[in-house]
Structure formats: C-alpha cells, structure tokens
Design a protein around this motif. Structure first.
Motif, mmCIF file in Angstrom:
data_model
loop_
_atom_site.group_PDB
_atom_site.id
_atom_site.type_symbol
_atom_site.label_atom_id
_atom_site.label_comp_id
_atom_site.label_asym_id
_atom_site.label_seq_id
_atom_site.Cartn_x
_atom_site.Cartn_y
_atom_site.Cartn_z
ATOM 1 N N ASN A 56 6.516 -53.306 5.129
ATOM 2 C CA ASN A 56 5.824 -52.540 6.975
ATOM 3 C C ASN A 56 7.184 -52.992 7.625
ATOM 4 O O ASN A 56 7.339 -52.574 8.753
ATOM 5 N N SER A 57 7.571 -54.416 7.111
ATOM 6 C CA SER A 57 8.260 -54.805 7.962
ATOM 7 C C SER A 57 9.704 -54.224 8.354
ATOM 8 O O SER A 57 10.115 -55.140 6.673
ATOM 9 N N LEU A 58 10.976 -54.176 8.559
ATOM 10 C CA LEU A 58 12.546 -54.104 9.009
ATOM 11 C C LEU A 58 12.671 -55.123 9.180
ATOM 12 O O LEU A 58 13.595 -55.923 7.621
ATOM 13 N N LYS A 59 11.839 -56.121 9.556
ATOM 14 C CA LYS A 59 12.738 -57.648 10.049
ATOM 15 C C LYS A 59 12.572 -58.302 8.634
ATOM 16 O O LYS A 59 13.403 -59.650 8.481
ATOM 17 N N SER A 60 11.220 -58.163 8.303
ATOM 18 C CA SER A 60 10.363 -59.455 7.521
ATOM 19 C C SER A 60 10.880 -59.166 6.402
ATOM 20 O O SER A 60 10.991 -59.615 5.500
ATOM 21 N N ASP A 61 10.467 -57.624 6.002
ATOM 22 C CA ASP A 61 10.757 -57.220 4.237
ATOM 23 C C ASP A 61 11.548 -56.887 4.281
ATOM 24 O O ASP A 61 11.825 -56.271 2.732
ATOM 25 N N ILE A 62 12.725 -56.149 4.869
ATOM 26 C CA ILE A 62 13.747 -55.316 4.466
ATOM 27 C C ILE A 62 14.978 -55.668 4.263
ATOM 28 O O ILE A 62 15.879 -56.315 3.400
ATOM 29 N N LEU A 63 15.264 -56.325 5.556
ATOM 30 C CA LEU A 63 16.881 -56.259 6.067
ATOM 31 C C LEU A 63 17.418 -57.255 4.814
ATOM 32 O O LEU A 63 18.479 -58.055 4.765
ATOM 33 N N PRO A 64 16.189 -58.512 5.584
ATOM 34 C CA PRO A 64 16.759 -60.701 4.871
ATOM 35 C C PRO A 64 16.743 -59.585 3.018
ATOM 36 O O PRO A 64 17.705 -60.834 2.280
ATOM 37 N N LEU A 65 16.303 -59.090 2.738
ATOM 38 C CA LEU A 65 16.527 -58.642 1.370
ATOM 39 C C LEU A 65 17.646 -57.921 0.460
ATOM 40 O O LEU A 65 18.300 -58.069 0.062
ATOM 41 N N VAL A 66 17.725 -56.822 1.374
ATOM 42 C CA VAL A 66 19.149 -55.865 1.743
ATOM 43 C C VAL A 66 20.190 -56.527 2.137
ATOM 44 O O VAL A 66 21.413 -57.251 1.611
ATOM 45 N N ASN A 67 20.419 -57.874 2.513
ATOM 46 C CA ASN A 67 21.802 -58.635 2.923
ATOM 47 C C ASN A 67 21.408 -60.094 2.093
ATOM 48 O O ASN A 67 22.987 -60.541 2.091
ATOM 49 N N ILE A 68 20.762 -60.128 1.205
ATOM 50 C CA ILE A 68 21.130 -60.975 -0.236
ATOM 51 C C ILE A 68 21.081 -59.739 -1.224
ATOM 52 O O ILE A 68 21.312 -60.381 -2.949
#
Length: 234
Positions: A180-192
């Motif tokens: 549910n969190s763009l900051k914690s669950d989404i963007l870090p994954l996209v960035n790796i």
C-alpha cells in the motif's frame, strides 16, 4: 505503460494495510492522545508535534506501536512542561496496550488471493515494524502457511530489499512486491529492477507519502483492491 509479469516467480506482500487494517488504529490513538493533552495545546498542534517526535525517534526506536508509545510519552512530558500526571502517562501506556491487543481485521479478498497465488508462485511476507507485534498479528491472521518466508525488516529501502532478495537467491526481475505504500513497497523495488503493484489504503501515514516528481516515469501498476491481482495472473 504495459508491464510484463510473465517472468515472475516470487511474489512479496506487505502486511500492514495491505493484508490487514493497521493505520486506522494509529489515527484513532492520535485522536485519543490529543484529548488527553488538550489542556496543554490544540489538537492540531499536538498532532504536528507528535509526528515530528516520531520522525526524530525513528533512527533510535524504529517503527511500530511500542516506538509510537515512547514518542507519545516524550511528547506529553514536553508539551506539559513536565507537569503531566502519572494517570495521563498510564492512559498513554494503555493506548499502546489497546493497539497491541486489537483483533486482526483482514482486508477484502486477502485469503482467497493468497490461497490462489500460492498454488503457482512462491509467496513471501516482507513487512517492517516491531518483531513481536508483527509475529502476533501474523499468528492471529491465520495466513502464516501461505508464505514460504517471512521477514520483518527494520526499514524498507533499496538496500533492505536487495539484501533480502540476495539472501533468498531471488532475481529482482523475477520478483513482484505488492503493498500500500509507494515509499516503502513500490519505489524501492522499481529502483532495483524488480516489479511492484500498488494497492492504496484509504489512510496513509504522512511519513509514507511521496511527491508526484518521485513517482513520475516509474514503472508500476496501481489497482483498487487486492482481488484485482488475480485478473493479472489468471
């Protein structure tokens, strides 16, 4: 932007506000805290100061209910100029105990989605917060058996996810994170170079909010409810 999920072998799930209700209880606790301290400040000011205290304490206390309670106690002492009563401190501690004793309320479709996906994919739980509290909630949820691995992280940054995937021998391109969190669950994954699907919850902690600039051009999908996942992987 069309995203190809054909190579996905492992699916990760966030816990709080993705599988079960969590942030709602923090908002209720903040309101109760505001009432307890109303003789010293306005509700809006109390809320602002408590948030600042939580953020400043994150490196020391981390996330979760216990950290939240410690920040409330500190804030009560400061706002009252150290005149707050023992009964008020006890009431703050009881707010925390009530939060820890809340029933686990699963969000719509959670168990059906996990049961269905677990037939064809390896599922892992990747959450952050207090270890004991997260273990308690997971046990109460009845969802433990759907996960091949459960990880309670101190934080959810790119380095945390990279270490986890490396430890589990998971190729980022074959991993999908749902949360549910763009900051914690989404963007870090996209960035790796992993995949991510965003399932917004109706309440978001201010610390988890991101700007449009941060999400601009990032390849992830947003869905309205967890049930839509099955349409992607049918």
């Amino acid at each position: 932007m069309e995203i190809d999920y054909n190579n996905i072998k492992v699916i990760g799930f966030d816990a709080d506000d993705t599988l079960w209700v969590n942030e709602t209880y923090f908002r209720e606790a903040e309101e109760e805290f505001g009432r307890l301290l109303s003789k010293y400040e306005t509700p809006n000011k109390i809320d602002q100061e408590l948030f600042k205290k939580e953020i400043s304490n994150l490196p020391l206390y981390g996330y979760g209910v216990k950290a939240f309670v410690l920040s409330m106690v500190e804030m009560a002492l400061e706002l009252s100029n150290y005149n707050v009563s023992n009964k008020t401190i006890e009431a703050i501690l009881n707010i925390g105990k009530d939060m820890l004793n809340k029933p686990v309320e699963l969000l719509d479709g959670v168990e059906h989605v996990l049961k269905t996906l677990s037939k064809n994919y390896r599922l892992i739980l990747a959450t952050k917060g207090d270890l004991l509290d997260q273990e308690r909630k997971l046990e109460k949820s009845g969802l433990t058996d759907y996960f091949h691995h459960i990880e309670v992280l101190s934080d959810k940054k790119e380095a945390n996810y990279s270490r986890l995937l490396n430890h589990l021998d998971i190729n980022p391109s074959e991993f999908l994170m749902i949360g549910n969190s763009l900051k914690s669950d989404i963007l870090p994954l996209v960035n790796i170079n992993a995949h991510a699907i965003h399932v917004p919850f109706h309440t978001t902690w201010a610390h988890e909010e991101v700007t449009e600039e941060e999400t601009n051009g990032k390849a992830y999908k947003t869905i309205k409810s967890l049930n839509e996942i099955l349409g992607i992987f049918d």
